[in-house]
Design an enzyme around this catalytic site. Structure first.
Site, PDB file in Angstrom:
ATOM      1  CE1 TYR A 179      36.741  50.642  20.623  1.00  0.00           C
ATOM      2  CE2 TYR A 179      39.463  48.928  21.548  1.00  0.00           C
ATOM      3  CZ  TYR A 179      37.977  49.753  21.604  1.00  0.00           C
ATOM      4  OH  TYR A 179      37.197  48.932  22.480  1.00  0.00           O
ATOM      5  CD  GLU A 216      34.966  53.488  19.254  1.00  0.00           C
ATOM      6  OE1 GLU A 216      35.293  55.362  19.521  1.00  0.00           O
ATOM      7  OE2 GLU A 216      34.381  53.036  20.619  1.00  0.00           O
ATOM      8  CG  ASP A 232      14.468  40.279  13.060  1.00  0.00           C
ATOM      9  OD1 ASP A 232      14.450  39.882  12.278  1.00  0.00           O
ATOM     10  OD2 ASP A 232      13.845  40.902  14.057  1.00  0.00           O
ATOM     11  CB  THR A 258      21.061  36.087  13.277  1.00  0.00           C
ATOM     12  OG1 THR A 258      20.032  35.678  12.699  1.00  0.00           O
ATOM     13  CG2 THR A 258      19.585  37.041  14.842  1.00  0.00           C
ATOM     14  CE  LYS A 274      19.208  33.438  15.471  1.00  0.00           C
ATOM     15  NZ  LYS A 274      17.049  34.892  15.756  1.00  0.00           N
ATOM     16  NE  ARG A 324      25.409  33.730  19.530  1.00  0.00           N
ATOM     17  CZ  ARG A 324      24.613  32.959  19.145  1.00  0.00           C
ATOM     18  NH1 ARG A 324      25.350  31.894  19.043  1.00  0.00           N
ATOM     19  NH2 ARG A 324      23.148  32.833  19.222  1.00  0.00           N
TER      20      ARG A 324
HETATM   21  C1  LIG Z   1      17.150  36.064  16.470  1.00  0.00           C
HETATM   22  C2  LIG Z   1      16.296  36.942  16.752  1.00  0.00           C
HETATM   23  C3  LIG Z   1      16.859  38.049  16.901  1.00  0.00           C
HETATM   24  C4  LIG Z   1      17.918  38.389  17.608  1.00  0.00           C
HETATM   25  O1  LIG Z   1      18.466  37.773  17.827  1.00  0.00           O
HETATM   26  P1  LIG Z   1      20.223  37.703  18.966  1.00  0.00           P
HETATM   27  O2  LIG Z   1      21.130  37.570  18.042  1.00  0.00           O
HETATM   28  O3  LIG Z   1      19.432  36.671  20.006  1.00  0.00           O
HETATM   29  O4  LIG Z   1      19.964  38.840  19.441  1.00  0.00           O
HETATM   30  C5  LIG Z   1      16.036  39.031  16.553  1.00  0.00           C
HETATM   31  N1  LIG Z   1      14.981  38.885  15.739  1.00  0.00           N
HETATM   32  C6  LIG Z   1      14.521  37.711  15.201  1.00  0.00           C
HETATM   33  C7  LIG Z   1      12.823  37.740  14.578  1.00  0.00           C
HETATM   34  C8  LIG Z   1      15.075  36.465  16.261  1.00  0.00           C
HETATM   35  O5  LIG Z   1      14.709  35.176  15.308  1.00  0.00           O
END
Ligand SMILES: *Cc1c(COP(=O)(O)O)cnc(C)c1O
Length: 425
Positions: A67, A69, A212, A239, A242, A248
């Site tokens: 933990y 936090e 984003d 993220t 990807k 993740r």
């Molecule tokens: C994949 C994605 C997310 C969210 O990711 P998760 O891990 O699936 O919650 C947010 N914004 C964009 C533009 C994405 O492509």
């Protein structure tokens, strides 16, 4: 006599796979099936990838049991010396790679990452300008079905029929609606983004600018695509699973002025204890990304996407926006081949090609049976494919969609290609 404690932690002395198989053969068998599916198939989903194999040593390691936090140096639990070290390492690497003043590495995934920005910097009901889901935006950019769409006042912009942004229109909407936050970024947009133009719109109405870059975070860190911070953006979110090929998770990068608000929105605002094995794995991924080998890989992802888009077009496919500048493309399979995206996805599945159905801008078909199929090159590039393989891959894709050959034959051809390019282990 005092015995020296062995350096190895007791839990890692047993070979974990053998232990799993002995303890739970049923679950182990399902894992083996998924491994085989990935090994014998080809992933063309642009948001998926094969993570760096080295990070798996951190995922599920003893960091998972801790933990933590709070933040390094300010934890609510004892025993935090080494989680502090590893989180500091991850934060420093993230800041250096993206040229950011501050990084928060704790978001459990992309969705809570974006929520933390909204809750950290805005009040519920505030106006946010973001890209429409059907034009390539993400659920967390205010889709009416998302909780964020109910809590904030999202105004959405789309693209013109050719796929470009009408910046005059976006500026006019911003002047009328006075958003506090302007978001650019996408899940399904095949072109690069003119960040400076969005920064200018945000400046004109006194809004914060957020990118984003969840899909292209790795390609930006790998210097293959433009970095929004170079255009003065306030916040960049991505993220980490990807194109970044890490665990993740989510990563928030921002100017120092927003550090405290965002850190507090992540914890205690939205989350409890961070998943420290993921934070540790992210630290490792960020080191592996800061290499010439990864930068060459990032460029190759784009080269492969262009080659695949060209080869598909030559075989009769119509692509949304007519091509790609990044790692993904959307084939209008309905217009090109008279098959909807759901049917194309099902035909793919039966031969071991993996993609996902996708709405095209202003799609007249329902979201569960849209016109498009979204394809991307990150995972096949991770397996070592180059532009030389893209024509053969395009041939397999079109033959699968049009059922030009029996599925057993197509499946064998996909497997043969997959065997030539094994997943890095
Ligand atoms: C994949 C994605 C997310 C969210 O990711 P998760 O891990 O699936 O919650 C947010 N914004 C964009 C533009 C994405 O492509």
């Amino acid at each position: 006599m005092l015995h020296e404690q062995p350096e190895t932690f007791a839990g890692t002395l047993v070979e974990p796979r053998a232990a799993l198989t002995a303890a739970d053969p049923e679950a182990a068998t399902i894992l083996a099936r998924e491994e085989r599916r990935q090994r014998e198939g080809l992933t063309l989903i642009p948001s998926e990838n094969h993570a760096f194999p080295q990070i798996r040593a951190m995922l599920g390691s003893v960091f998972a049991d801790k933990y933590a936090e709070g933040l390094p140096g300010r934890r609510y639990y004892g025993g935090a010396a080494h989680v502090d070290e590893i989180e500091d390492l991850a934060r420093a690497r993230a800041k250096a790679l993206f040229g950011a003043e501050h990084a928060n590495v704790q978001p459990l995934s992309g969705s809570p990452m974006n929520q933390a920005v909204y809750f950290g910097l805005l009040e519920p009901g505030d106006t946010i300008l973001a890209m429409d889901l059907s034009h390539g935006g993400h659920l967390t950019h205010g889709a009416p079905v998302s909780a964020m769409g109910k809590l904030f006042r999202f105004i959405r912009y789309g693209t013109r029929p050719g796929g470009s942004f009408d910046m005059d229109e976006i500026r006019a909407v911003a002047r009328r609606e006075r958003p506090k936050l302007v978001i650019t970024g996408f899940s399904s947009y095949p072109r690069d983004i003119d960040y400076a133009a969005f920064r200018q719109v945000a400046d004109e109405v006194g809004a914060l600018a957020m990118a984003d870059v969840s899909h292209v975070g790795g390609l930006i860190a790998g210097k293959a695509l433009a970095n929004p911070f170079d255009s003065g953006f306030d916040i960049v979110t991505t993220t980490t699973h990807k194109t970044l090929r890490g665990p993740r998770g989510g990563l928030i990068l921002c100017k120092a002025a927003h550090a405290r608000a965002i850190d507090q929105a992540v914890f205690p605002g939205l989350q409890g204890g961070p998943h420290m094995d993921h934070v540790a794995a992210l630290a490792v991924a960020l080191k592996l990304i800061d290499t010439d080998a990864y930068r060459a890989h990032a460029r190759q992802v784009l080269v492969n996407a262009k080659a695949l888009a060209g080869a598909l077009t030559a075989r009769g496919a119509t692509l949304v926006t007519g091509g790609t500048d990044n790692h993904l493309m959307v084939v209008d399979v309905a217009a090109s081949f008279g098959v909807d995206g759901a049917e194309a996805q099902a035909r793919f599945d039966r031969v071991g090609l993996v993609a996902n159905k996708q709405v095209v801008p202003d799609d007249d078909r329902p979201a569960m049976r849209p016109s498009g199929l979204r394809l991307g090159t990150p995972a096949v590039t991770t397996r070592g494919m180059t532009a030389a393989e893209m024509d053969g891959l395009a041939e397999l894709i079109v033959a699968t969609i049009t059922q030009a050959r029996p599925e057993t034959e197509l499946r064998a051809q996909v497997q043969a290609l997959a065997h030539r390019f094994p997943i890095p282990a």
